[in-house]
Design an enzyme around this catalytic site. Structure first.
Site, PDB file in Angstrom:
ATOM      1  N   ARG A  79       0.415  -1.408   0.046  1.00 24.58           N
ATOM      2  CA  ARG A  79       0.070   0.031   0.467  1.00 24.58           C
ATOM      3  C   ARG A  79       0.745   1.507  -0.380  1.00 24.58           C
ATOM      4  O   ARG A  79       1.815   0.752   0.080  1.00 24.58           O
ATOM      5  CB  ARG A  79      -1.564   0.300   0.453  1.00 24.58           C
ATOM      6  CG  ARG A  79      -0.451  -0.225   2.438  1.00 24.58           C
ATOM      7  CD  ARG A  79      -1.385   0.154   3.989  1.00 24.58           C
ATOM      8  NE  ARG A  79      -0.711   0.919   4.916  1.00 24.58           N
ATOM      9  CZ  ARG A  79      -1.135   0.705   5.920  1.00 24.58           C
ATOM     10  NH1 ARG A  79      -2.314   0.516   6.114  1.00 24.58           N
ATOM     11  NH2 ARG A  79      -0.649   1.362   7.345  1.00 24.58           N
ATOM     12  N   ASN A  96      -4.521   8.115   4.365  1.00 22.75           N
ATOM     13  CA  ASN A  96      -4.801   6.751   4.957  1.00 22.75           C
ATOM     14  C   ASN A  96      -3.638   7.350   6.339  1.00 22.75           C
ATOM     15  O   ASN A  96      -2.431   6.499   5.500  1.00 22.75           O
ATOM     16  CB  ASN A  96      -5.240   5.722   4.581  1.00 22.75           C
ATOM     17  CG  ASN A  96      -5.509   5.035   6.402  1.00 22.75           C
ATOM     18  OD1 ASN A  96      -6.583   5.545   7.029  1.00 22.75           O
ATOM     19  ND2 ASN A  96      -4.796   3.987   6.282  1.00 22.75           N
ATOM     20  N   GLU A  97      -2.642   7.808   7.254  1.00 29.08           N
ATOM     21  CA  GLU A  97      -1.914   7.616   7.347  1.00 29.08           C
ATOM     22  C   GLU A  97      -1.214   8.002   7.056  1.00 29.08           C
ATOM     23  O   GLU A  97       0.164   7.379   6.235  1.00 29.08           O
ATOM     24  CB  GLU A  97      -1.263   6.084   7.795  1.00 29.08           C
ATOM     25  CG  GLU A  97      -2.467   4.807   9.215  1.00 29.08           C
ATOM     26  CD  GLU A  97      -2.069   3.892   9.979  1.00 29.08           C
ATOM     27  OE1 GLU A  97      -2.633   3.603  10.839  1.00 29.08           O
ATOM     28  OE2 GLU A  97      -0.982   3.019   9.183  1.00 29.08           O
ATOM     29  N   CYS A 112      11.405   9.440  -0.106  1.00 27.04           N
ATOM     30  CA  CYS A 112      11.575   8.783  -1.290  1.00 27.04           C
ATOM     31  C   CYS A 112      12.329   9.608  -1.964  1.00 27.04           C
ATOM     32  O   CYS A 112      13.033  11.145  -1.769  1.00 27.04           O
ATOM     33  CB  CYS A 112       9.985   9.402  -2.186  1.00 27.04           C
ATOM     34  SG  CYS A 112      10.626   8.933  -3.306  1.00 27.04           S
ATOM     35  N   CYS A 153      13.813   8.826  -4.919  1.00 24.15           N
ATOM     36  CA  CYS A 153      14.220   9.484  -6.545  1.00 24.15           C
ATOM     37  C   CYS A 153      14.533  10.443  -7.280  1.00 24.15           C
ATOM     38  O   CYS A 153      14.612  11.501  -6.826  1.00 24.15           O
ATOM     39  CB  CYS A 153      12.556   8.773  -7.018  1.00 24.15           C
ATOM     40  SG  CYS A 153      11.327   9.760  -6.520  1.00 24.15           S
ATOM     41  N   GLU A 172      -7.646   5.562  15.201  1.00 22.75           N
ATOM     42  CA  GLU A 172      -7.503   3.854  14.767  1.00 22.75           C
ATOM     43  C   GLU A 172      -7.084   3.634  16.648  1.00 22.75           C
ATOM     44  O   GLU A 172      -5.869   4.281  17.130  1.00 22.75           O
ATOM     45  CB  GLU A 172      -6.630   3.370  13.874  1.00 22.75           C
ATOM     46  CG  GLU A 172      -7.157   3.498  12.521  1.00 22.75           C
ATOM     47  CD  GLU A 172      -6.209   2.984  11.130  1.00 22.75           C
ATOM     48  OE1 GLU A 172      -5.331   2.495  11.660  1.00 22.75           O
ATOM     49  OE2 GLU A 172      -6.291   2.986  10.291  1.00 22.75           O
ATOM     50  N   TRP A 229       0.879  -6.976  13.186  1.00 18.28           N
ATOM     51  CA  TRP A 229       2.065  -6.556  12.293  1.00 18.28           C
ATOM     52  C   TRP A 229       3.478  -6.381  13.372  1.00 18.28           C
ATOM     53  O   TRP A 229       4.766  -5.941  12.750  1.00 18.28           O
ATOM     54  CB  TRP A 229       2.041  -4.699  11.684  1.00 18.28           C
ATOM     55  CG  TRP A 229       1.081  -4.322  12.482  1.00 18.28           C
ATOM     56  CD1 TRP A 229      -0.473  -3.638  12.576  1.00 18.28           C
ATOM     57  CD2 TRP A 229       1.518  -3.509  13.389  1.00 18.28           C
ATOM     58  NE1 TRP A 229      -1.190  -2.844  13.327  1.00 18.28           N
ATOM     59  CE2 TRP A 229       0.496  -2.375  13.751  1.00 18.28           C
ATOM     60  CE3 TRP A 229       2.763  -3.050  14.282  1.00 18.28           C
ATOM     61  CZ2 TRP A 229       0.495  -1.515  15.121  1.00 18.28           C
ATOM     62  CZ3 TRP A 229       2.717  -1.399  14.377  1.00 18.28           C
ATOM     63  CH2 TRP A 229       1.927  -1.618  15.044  1.00 18.28           C
ATOM     64  N   GLU A 263      -4.132  -7.931   6.748  1.00 20.81           N
ATOM     65  CA  GLU A 263      -4.115  -7.783   7.787  1.00 20.81           C
ATOM     66  C   GLU A 263      -5.409  -8.509   8.795  1.00 20.81           C
ATOM     67  O   GLU A 263      -5.915  -8.353   9.372  1.00 20.81           O
ATOM     68  CB  GLU A 263      -4.772  -6.626   7.728  1.00 20.81           C
ATOM     69  CG  GLU A 263      -3.845  -5.354   7.643  1.00 20.81           C
ATOM     70  CD  GLU A 263      -4.034  -3.966   7.830  1.00 20.81           C
ATOM     71  OE1 GLU A 263      -3.667  -3.241   9.054  1.00 20.81           O
ATOM     72  OE2 GLU A 263      -4.533  -3.275   6.902  1.00 20.81           O
ATOM     73  N   LYS A 264      -5.873 -10.271   8.326  1.00 24.06           N
ATOM     74  CA  LYS A 264      -6.850 -11.217   8.183  1.00 24.06           C
ATOM     75  C   LYS A 264      -6.948 -11.470   9.212  1.00 24.06           C
ATOM     76  O   LYS A 264      -7.289 -11.519  10.374  1.00 24.06           O
ATOM     77  CB  LYS A 264      -6.870 -11.537   7.215  1.00 24.06           C
ATOM     78  CG  LYS A 264      -5.307 -13.012   7.029  1.00 24.06           C
ATOM     79  CD  LYS A 264      -5.470 -14.239   6.355  1.00 24.06           C
ATOM     80  CE  LYS A 264      -4.172 -14.664   6.270  1.00 24.06           C
ATOM     81  NZ  LYS A 264      -3.155 -14.433   5.451  1.00 24.06           N
TER      82      LYS A 264
END
Length: 661
Positions: free
Chosen positions: A110, A148-149, A157, A159, A307, A315, A355-356
């Site tokens: 993600r 989100n977050e 990054c 690049c 959250e 995790w 995340e199951k």
């Protein structure tokens, strides 16, 4: 017309796209049973909302939002820009994030985008605009949720797209390359630049990268992510005026890459994600610190917990399930430290994906489970606590905290790798918690005039203005404690010459000639019986008095703890890392000197906080210990019900929220 936010929000991330429609009716029925009044929808739905460029499929989301509204559940609607779809990454691989060593981070997880990518920005804003045009005046809408977050996985990054954006950011910050050369100290190691075009991000290099280059790159990266938020926010304000806009911060212990003090003014409501560290048997202490810091980021105003987990996450190395009663204790803690709402990830535990095994309000076991019964109990409890909404903390103690000081403190090539920015901040907060004293965790630029005691842990980098604020607070009567490795450099990471601790030298009445950091495992003993580790200093008094001195180690006989009268107040300096019992005793001494009293008399395992409002005050009590406690407090316990006439019995693991008489 869009809805107002619930008085005390309760709910979480709702991802109906992961389930057949036959489940949706059961979802809303269970939401009503649990007392859920707000859910976040659409966070990771981009790939299902826009299956090809510019072609939107909203019918399923229309049905979800309408269904929630029909069952009186309000919606925090995400812009769905958190993770680009596969077709976008395939068409534009140049938008993928890159690590400092050149490794490309490919799709499959993600947040697979470079924060500086104009391609990502263009497509994200198109989706954001489409969402706002379709749902901006929906009756269920109570809050907009950007991304989100932000920065959870792609904050830094390196690049070529980021390099170009970094050069533009530097040009805006410094104006000309000569100013950059001065700020970065490029005369060292022949790093001089003739133009901004020669500058790169701090990629993997043969030796230590330039420290100010690293610090500026972190500032730039935080700003780039914030700019993405602001761009979407402005679209939402244009098309959906009056609906508040937020994005979920990640304040402790997860992420350090964003300077949330600079972000907070840009959101309409500060919201935060927090997950207890399962490996820490005293994770509730980290929760209390995090919540106090979020409240500081919010400027003391109430905030929203966007959250948390109802039980285990997926995790961490070992995902320990919460034990009976722990959910309620965690939630009451967040409320005690300023939250006006409790949301979770997620509503229904997933049956597939990474995340199951992350717990949900509706667990895999279904409603015939302890977790579900605790969720329903929590919803009922929150219904009885609605009157606390809008109230605020009222504290006499502040801890100064700065993300940029954190970044700078832990750069490479420093006197000791054992100096960690959070060490003293957490240790001091822990001591205050155990003394039963509330604390605000605030930025160094905050107004300190209302505090009796100000604690300054490892504030390695500090501006002249912030140092002056602390000096003024002490001169006006406050007590301050500054710890080792504070005031050492300015905002360019340049040493403040003339002796440490630089910016605070005159305030503290000391002058340090040399750092004498300790070897791994080495300890030093002080003549008051306390023990320190990690750090010591060759310190000279320059107006201060020695309170305790080293009896061994690199500098025996040299002061380790000093006290200096300054104006109407006093400034203390601690030049080693004390073990917790000795630090607890020192904090107790400081509280007494500053005339700070606890919320209630302290007791082992007891956490106590107070919130005040126009209509009264509420004391929040959590017993983290294994023994029952008798707490002297008078009022109505909103959790258990009933009035206490001066003494409240609080069993092991129990909580209470008392409206004071």
């Amino acid at each position: 017309m869009p809805s107002a936010l619930p008085t005390l929000a309760f709910g979480g991330d709702y991802n109906p796209e992961q389930w057949p429609r036959s489940v949706w009716e059961d979802d809303v029925r269970l939401m009503r049973e649990a007392g859920v009044n707000l859910v976040t929808v659409g966070v990771f739905s981009w790939a299902l909302l826009e299956r090809s460029p510019g072609t939107f499929t909203f019918d399923w989301l229309d049905d979800v939002v309408d269904l929630l509204h029909a069952h009186e559940v309000k919606v925090d609607l995400a812009t769905a820009t958190a993770s680009p779809p596969a077709w976008l990454a395939r068409a534009h691989p140049e938008m993928l994030p890159v690590r400092a060593d050149g490794t490309v981070l490919w799709p499959g997880g993600r947040q697979g985008f470079c924060p500086s990518s104009p391609v990502y920005r263009e497509h994200a804003l198109r989706l954001c605009r489409a969402m706002a045009e379709r749902y901006g005046d929906h009756d269920a809408l109570a809050l907009w949720h950007v991304g989100n977050e932000l920065g959870c996985h792609n904050a830094l990054c390196y690049c070529d797209v980021s390099a170009e954006a970094f050069r533009g950011w530097l040009a805006a910050r410094y104006g000309d390359v000569d100013r950059l050369n001065d700020a970065w100290g490029t005369a060292f190691w022949s790093q001089h630049y003739e133009s901004f075009d020669q500058v790169l991000p701090p990629r993997v290099a043969p030796a230590f990268p330039n420290p100010t280059q690293q610090l500026d790159f972190r500032r730039f990266s935080s700003d780039q992510l914030l700019a993405n938020f602001v761009a979407e926010r402005d679209v939402l304000r244009e098309l959906s005026p009056g609906v508040p806009v937020t994005t979920n911060f990640m304040v402790m212990p997860t992420v350090r890459e964003m300077d949330y003090f600079s972000w907070a003014p840009e959101v309409d409501l500060v919201s935060n994600d927090h997950y207890v560290t399962a490996a820490d048997p005293e994770g509730h202490r980290g929760l209390a610190f995090s919540s106090d810091l979020v409240r500081g980021v919010a400027g003391g105003r109430p905030w929203l917990l966007m959250e948390q987990s109802v039980s285990a996450v997926n995790w961490q190395p070992r995902n320990v399930a919460k034990r009976p009663g722990e959910l309620l204790r965690n939630c009451v803690q967040h409320l005690a430290h300023g939250a006006d709402g409790l949301l979770f990830f997620q509503w229904r535990a997933s049956r597939a994906g990474a995340e199951k095994f992350h717990a949900g309000l509706v667990p895999h076991a279904g409603t015939d489970s302890r977790v579900w019964r605790e969720v329903v109990e929590l919803g009922a409890t929150l219904g009885r606590l609605e009157e606390i909404a809008g109230s605020r903390a009222d504290n006499d103690v502040a801890i100064l905290f700065d993300w940029q000081a954190w970044w700078a403190c832990e750069l490479d090539s420093h006197p000791s790798e054992d100096v960690h920015y959070l060490d003293m901040a957490h240790a001091l907060h822990r001591a205050l918690l155990d003394h039963g004293v509330g604390v605000d965790v605030v930025h160094p630029d905050s107004d300190l005039g209302g505090y009796r005691l100000v604690l300054v842990p490892t504030l390695y980098t500090v501006t002249d203005a912030a140092a002056a604020r602390l000096e003024a607070a002490v001169a006006s009567g406050a007590t301050a404690l500054v710890t080792y490795f504070s005031g050492i450099v300015d905002e360019d990471d340049h040493i403040r010459l003339g002796g440490y601790p630089g910016a605070f030298r005159e305030l503290l009445g000391v002058r340090v000639q040399e750092f004498t950091p300790l070897r791994e495992g080495e300890r030093v003993h002080l003549d008051d019986g306390s023990v320190g580790d990690v750090w010591s200093e060759d310190l000279r008094l320059a107006g201060a008095e020695a309170v305790a001195s080293y009896v061994d180690g690199p500098v025996p006989g040299v002061p380790a703890l000093t006290r200096h009268a300054h104006g109407q107040g006093t400034a203390w300096y601690l030049a080693t890392r004390l073990e917790q019992p000795a630090l607890d005793a020192l904090v107790g001494r400081l509280l007494a000197e500053a005339d700070v009293v606890p919320v209630v008399p302290p007791a082992p395992g007891l956490e106590a906080s107070r919130r005040r409002g126009d209509d009264g005050s509420w004391v929040f009590l959590v017993n983290h210990g294994r023994d029952p406690l008798e707490v002297p407090v008078a009022g109505v316990d909103l959790v258990a019900g009933g009035h206490t006439d001066g003494v409240l019995s609080l069993g092991p693991g129990a909580v209470a929220v008392v409206r004071e008489d």
